[in-house]
Design a protein around this motif. Structure first.
Motif, PDB file in Angstrom:
ATOM      1  N   ASP A 129       0.184  11.826   5.871  1.00  0.00           N
ATOM      2  CA  ASP A 129       0.217  10.947   7.038  1.00  0.00           C
ATOM      3  C   ASP A 129       0.519   9.508   6.636  1.00  0.00           C
ATOM      4  O   ASP A 129       1.154   8.766   7.397  1.00  0.00           O
ATOM      5  CB  ASP A 129      -1.127  10.985   7.779  1.00  0.00           C
ATOM      6  N   ARG A 130       0.063   9.104   5.465  1.00  0.00           N
ATOM      7  CA  ARG A 130       0.213   7.724   5.030  1.00  0.00           C
ATOM      8  C   ARG A 130       1.451   7.494   4.168  1.00  0.00           C
ATOM      9  O   ARG A 130       2.042   6.417   4.202  1.00  0.00           O
ATOM     10  CB  ARG A 130      -1.043   7.302   4.241  1.00  0.00           C
ATOM     11  N   ALA A 131       1.827   8.476   3.366  1.00  0.00           N
ATOM     12  CA  ALA A 131       2.969   8.296   2.446  1.00  0.00           C
ATOM     13  C   ALA A 131       3.634   9.647   2.208  1.00  0.00           C
ATOM     14  O   ALA A 131       3.424  10.285   1.171  1.00  0.00           O
ATOM     15  CB  ALA A 131       2.492   7.696   1.127  1.00  0.00           C
ATOM     16  N   LYS A 164       0.804  -1.215   0.000  1.00  0.00           N
ATOM     17  CA  LYS A 164       0.000   0.000   0.000  1.00  0.00           C
ATOM     18  C   LYS A 164       0.840   1.269   0.000  1.00  0.00           C
ATOM     19  O   LYS A 164       0.452   2.284  -0.566  1.00  0.00           O
ATOM     20  CB  LYS A 164      -0.927   0.017   1.224  1.00  0.00           C
ATOM     21  N   GLU A 165       1.993   1.217   0.661  1.00  0.00           N
ATOM     22  CA  GLU A 165       2.741   2.451   0.895  1.00  0.00           C
ATOM     23  C   GLU A 165       3.606   2.877  -0.287  1.00  0.00           C
ATOM     24  O   GLU A 165       4.129   3.989  -0.311  1.00  0.00           O
ATOM     25  CB  GLU A 165       3.624   2.295   2.138  1.00  0.00           C
ATOM     26  N   LYS A 202      -4.080  13.878   4.853  1.00  0.00           N
ATOM     27  CA  LYS A 202      -4.351  12.440   4.918  1.00  0.00           C
ATOM     28  C   LYS A 202      -3.325  11.653   4.094  1.00  0.00           C
ATOM     29  O   LYS A 202      -2.920  10.554   4.475  1.00  0.00           O
ATOM     30  CB  LYS A 202      -5.767  12.146   4.424  1.00  0.00           C
ATOM     31  N   ALA A 210      -9.641   0.300   2.924  1.00  0.00           N
ATOM     32  CA  ALA A 210      -8.185   0.144   3.087  1.00  0.00           C
ATOM     33  C   ALA A 210      -7.653   1.338   3.867  1.00  0.00           C
ATOM     34  O   ALA A 210      -7.112   2.285   3.283  1.00  0.00           O
ATOM     35  CB  ALA A 210      -7.511   0.031   1.724  1.00  0.00           C
ATOM     36  N   PRO A 211      -7.780   1.343   5.179  1.00  0.00           N
ATOM     37  CA  PRO A 211      -7.447   2.520   6.004  1.00  0.00           C
ATOM     38  C   PRO A 211      -6.033   3.066   5.831  1.00  0.00           C
ATOM     39  O   PRO A 211      -5.822   4.267   5.917  1.00  0.00           O
ATOM     40  CB  PRO A 211      -7.665   2.004   7.429  1.00  0.00           C
ATOM     41  N   GLY A 212      -5.052   2.224   5.582  1.00  0.00           N
ATOM     42  CA  GLY A 212      -3.680   2.719   5.475  1.00  0.00           C
ATOM     43  C   GLY A 212      -3.233   3.018   4.063  1.00  0.00           C
ATOM     44  O   GLY A 212      -2.077   3.400   3.842  1.00  0.00           O
ATOM     45  N   ASP A 213      -4.132   2.887   3.105  1.00  0.00           N
ATOM     46  CA  ASP A 213      -3.782   3.045   1.698  1.00  0.00           C
ATOM     47  C   ASP A 213      -3.934   4.512   1.274  1.00  0.00           C
ATOM     48  O   ASP A 213      -5.026   5.080   1.377  1.00  0.00           O
ATOM     49  CB  ASP A 213      -4.706   2.163   0.851  1.00  0.00           C
ATOM     50  N   PRO A 214      -2.857   5.148   0.772  1.00  0.00           N
ATOM     51  CA  PRO A 214      -2.978   6.538   0.336  1.00  0.00           C
ATOM     52  C   PRO A 214      -3.657   6.695  -1.027  1.00  0.00           C
ATOM     53  O   PRO A 214      -4.078   7.790  -1.390  1.00  0.00           O
ATOM     54  CB  PRO A 214      -1.521   7.007   0.254  1.00  0.00           C
TER      55      PRO A 214
END
Length: 367
Positions: free
Chosen positions: A206-208, A88-89, A203, A173-177
């Motif tokens: 915060d993720r990537a 995801k990152e 947002k 997908a909460p952690g997916d930017p």
């Protein structure tokens, strides 16, 4: 007065056409294809124009294999499995989402009402699949920009739907930017306020925080032709480059800002050798050199460098970039043209001609 206007028009025409017809270094002349004096890209092992892949900026064999299966069978599960196994990152997931959405959009354009049925089936049969939701959101964004006039009712309706699907994808997908990166194009089309954009951008960061694709997408919002200015875009790109971690391609972002503000008609002699362009090119060259060879965004930087290096008549450096990217043209600046492969081929031919006019040959070009 008429004579004065005529002379002024001739000067403007010469300023536009002159650099392409006769280069100061080596005296490059345009000749007819097939002429004994014509530079032949084939001698460098470059792909023919009809063989150039317009879908991606660089190779991704896993993606190509899955695309072939999906389009041949109209079965979506292989695409879902590929995205589920893509981290995801990183940048690759974003590129693959774009590629799947682009493939479905192209199918629909070629077969209205029927093409891209695999994406509809994907969403209907697996509504909780995060990859399918992200591809659907990106598909809607591409449809809005390709099939509607910006600002029209149809355009806004499609983008409103895309925003809704972005929200669904983000929840799945909460952690997916990626869902938020897709929404950057929605923000541009629906004219988000600066506060709304900042909330969306937070947002993503915060993720990537070092996501190059996200920064390029956000840069559009800050550009003069959308909701910012040249100053805003430069500030955004420069700040990102300044905080770029070691080996990050964010150091090349100022070159993308320069590209977004290129004049439609350049009447300034030496524009491409000016301080602003030169500094941005050198930064991008440094970033490309320092980046990991397998960085999926590296091809994007190299493609853009080709355009600037050709205009700057830095033939050898342009050729070195071409050796590394040839075969794929799915990136700026070529995708801004109706025929990306043709546009790329023009610049490639100019680079070959300039390289040979200054003593270069296939034997002197490392591969």
């Amino acid at each position: 007065m008429e004579i004065l206007l005529f002379l002024l028009a001739m000067c403007m025409l010469a300023a536009i056409i002159g650099p392409w017809v006769m280069r100061r270094r080596g005296g490059i002349r345009q000749v007819a294809p097939g002429s004994p004096d014509a530079a032949d890209p084939d001698t460098y092992g470059f792909a023919r124009q009809e063989e150039l892949d317009v879908r991606m900026p660089g190779p991704d064999q896993d993606l190509l294999d899955v695309l072939d299966v999906v389009q041949a069978t109209q079965e979506w599960r292989a695409a879902s499995q590929l995205l589920a196994g893509t981290p995801k990152e990183g940048e690759v997931r974003w590129q693959r989402v774009q590629a799947f959405a682009g493939a479905a959009s192209l199918e629909l354009a070629q077969q209205p009402g029927k093409g891209g049925s695999w994406l509809r089936a994907w969403r209907a049969e697996a509504p909780k699949d995060a990859g399918g939701a992200a591809v659907h959101a990106e598909f809607l964004v591409q449809q809005a920009w390709r099939s509607s006039s910006a600002g029209s009712d149809d355009f806004r309706i499609i983008l409103e739907e895309a925003r809704t699907v972005c929200g669904e994808a983000a929840l799945l997908a909460p952690g997916d930017p990626v869902p938020y990166i897709v929404e950057l194009a929605v923000a541009r089309g629906l004219t988000y306020t600066p506060e709304q954009f900042d909330q969306l951008w937070a947002k993503i960061i915060d993720r990537a925080p070092a996501h190059m694709g996200a920064h390029i997408a956000a840069l559009h919002f800050h550009c003069e032709k959308w909701h910012g200015s040249r100053k805003d875009a430069d500030a955004f790109a420069t700040a990102a480059a300044a905080r770029a971690p070691q080996g990050s391609l964010l150091a090349a972002l100022p070159l993308f800002a320069v590209y977004e503000h290129l004049p439609e008609v350049n009447l300034v002699q030496g524009f491409y050798r000016g301080q602003v362009v030169t500094k941005a090119v050198e930064g991008a060259m440094f970033a490309a050199h320092a980046a990991r060879p397998d960085d999926p965004m590296l091809a994007h930087v190299r493609h853009l460098l080709v355009l600037f290096l050709v205009h700057m008549e830095r033939w050898s450096e342009a050729m070195h970039q071409l050796v590394l990217i040839d075969g794929h043209v799915g990136a700026l600046p070529w995708t801004a043209d109706a025929d990306p492969a043709a546009q790329y081929t023009v610049y490639r031919a100019l680079a070959v001609a300039g390289y040979e006019a200054n003593g270069g040959s296939p034997a002197t070009l490392p591969h």
